[in-house]
Scaffold this active site. Structure first.
Site, PDB file in Angstrom:
ATOM      1  N   LYS A  41      43.862  39.325  48.147  1.00 35.69           N
ATOM      2  CA  LYS A  41      44.076  38.778  46.805  1.00 35.69           C
ATOM      3  C   LYS A  41      42.775  38.931  46.026  1.00 35.69           C
ATOM      4  CE  LYS A  41      45.220  34.518  44.386  1.00 35.69           C
ATOM      5  NZ  LYS A  41      45.614  33.104  44.551  1.00 35.69           N
ATOM      6  N   LYS A  80      47.746  41.526  46.173  1.00 35.51           N
ATOM      7  CA  LYS A  80      47.944  40.903  44.866  1.00 35.51           C
ATOM      8  C   LYS A  80      46.718  41.117  44.009  1.00 35.51           C
ATOM      9  CE  LYS A  80      48.382  36.434  42.816  1.00 35.51           C
ATOM     10  NZ  LYS A  80      48.078  35.065  43.018  1.00 35.51           N
TER      11      LYS A  80
END
Ligand code: PBG
Length: 325
Positions: free
Chosen positions: A195, A248
């Site tokens: 992320k 992400k």
């Protein structure tokens, strides 16, 4: 040797031919729909920067989950916006908080729906960071037991998948041990493994009221410049027990999705985040792009890069479009 023996246009001539040789499929069951839940009943609050996305109370989230299931979208992921915030994010483990209430409501309204819960403290801390602070930075190890408590509260409420998004080191192992110890050995973990500290989360932070009150998240989320480090994050999350790993954001990180796919054989998720959604909606509202066409192209590209499942705010409309093709 190629032309004129080979003419690639032969297999592009008609839609049935194109369908025969299509390499990447998109189905409603690939999508996970994010839902923002707030306390109360019969509450619906549109998110201005995300047209088509509302924050709702648990009862309306359950109705939405049922509608999604009817369209073939069988998974949702819940984000909670609590009434009360403090320095430790204590309300994150409240069994009467919006996430736990929504889990119960969805499981009773739409039992087939796979209910995932985002485990993080940023929506629950008064400073907006994803863990507890020590010397104005997030204290990794002190944050872990709080995340475990949050995950256990969700599991007790009936969550089907636990999805830690905080980017603390060691949280997958801690949550796995916590789940196993509390009698939830069969509840899988979807780890936000790679992320990035991204500008694409802006609209989400408006929706979730989770903007840090000082500084940013670069001391725990990843540097957008790095891909080899992402592979390291993915491999250690798998080693710690992650059942699914996620990259992400998705669109600016399709190379990372591909690298994750090649590095491991657990399923790969990608998060088509709020800023990616907002850009498409804004351009489509201005008539600058064809929103439906661009959305389906984006979702296909994320699958083509290697994602098995996609968290996307487009889930409902994309499922409707796919059903009508
Ligand atoms: C953290 C979390 C964030 C998102 C999902 N989980 C925000 C952040 O890290 O600041 C972003 C999702 C999106 O932008 O759509 N709980």
């Amino acid at each position: 040797m190629s032309f004129p023996l080979h003419r690639y246009r032969r297999l592009r001539a008609t839609e049935p031919l194109r369908a025969l040789v299509r390499e990447t499929m998109l189905a409603p069951s690939d999508f996970v729909a994010p839902l923002f839940v707030v306390p109360g009943e019969n509450v619906r609050q549109p998110v201005p920067s995300m047209p088509g996305v509302d924050r709702t109370s648990p009862d309306l989230a359950a109705e939405e989950a049922k509608r999604l299931a009817g369209l073939g979208v069988l998974s949702v992921i819940l984000f909670g916006i609590p009434d009360a915030k403090d320095a430790r994010g204590s309300s994150s483990a409240d069994p009467e908080g919006p996430v736990c209430r929504a889990v119960r409501a969805i499981k009773s309204e739409s039992p087939k729906t796979v209910v995932m819960t985002d485990v993080c403290l940023c929506e629950y801390t008064d400073h907006g960071h994803c863990g507890v602070l020590a010397d104005r930075t997030v204290d990794n190890d002190a944050t872990l037991p709080i995340l475990v408590d949050e995950a256990l509260a969700h599991a007790h409420a009936g969550a089907d998948v636990i999805a830690p998004s905080d980017m603390m080191d060691g949280r997958v192992a801690a949550i796995r041990a916590g789940l196993d110890g509390a009698g939830f050995p069969s509840v899988p973990i979807l780890a936000y493994a790679a992320k990035y500290a991204s500008g694409f989360y802006g609209p989400f932070r408006e929706a979730a009221e989770s903007t840090p009150s000082f500084g940013d998240r670069r001391a725990y989320q990843m540097d957008p410049a790095n891909v080899r480090e992402a592979v390291k994050e993915v491999l250690s999350d798998v080693e710690e027990g992650a059942d699914i790993v996620m990259v992400k954001p998705a669109l600016s990180y399709l190379d990372v999705v591909r690298a994750a796919k090649e590095a491991t054989n657990v399923p790969i998720a990608a998060y088509n985040v709020s800023g990616e959604y907002a850009m498409v909606k804004a351009a489509a509202q201005n008539g600058w792009i064809d929103g439906k066409r661009v959305t389906l192209e984006i979702l296909t590209s994320i699958r083509r890069a290697g994602a098995d499942l996609i968290l996307t705010y487009h889930a409902r409309e994309a499922a409707e479009w796919l059903g009508r093709l």
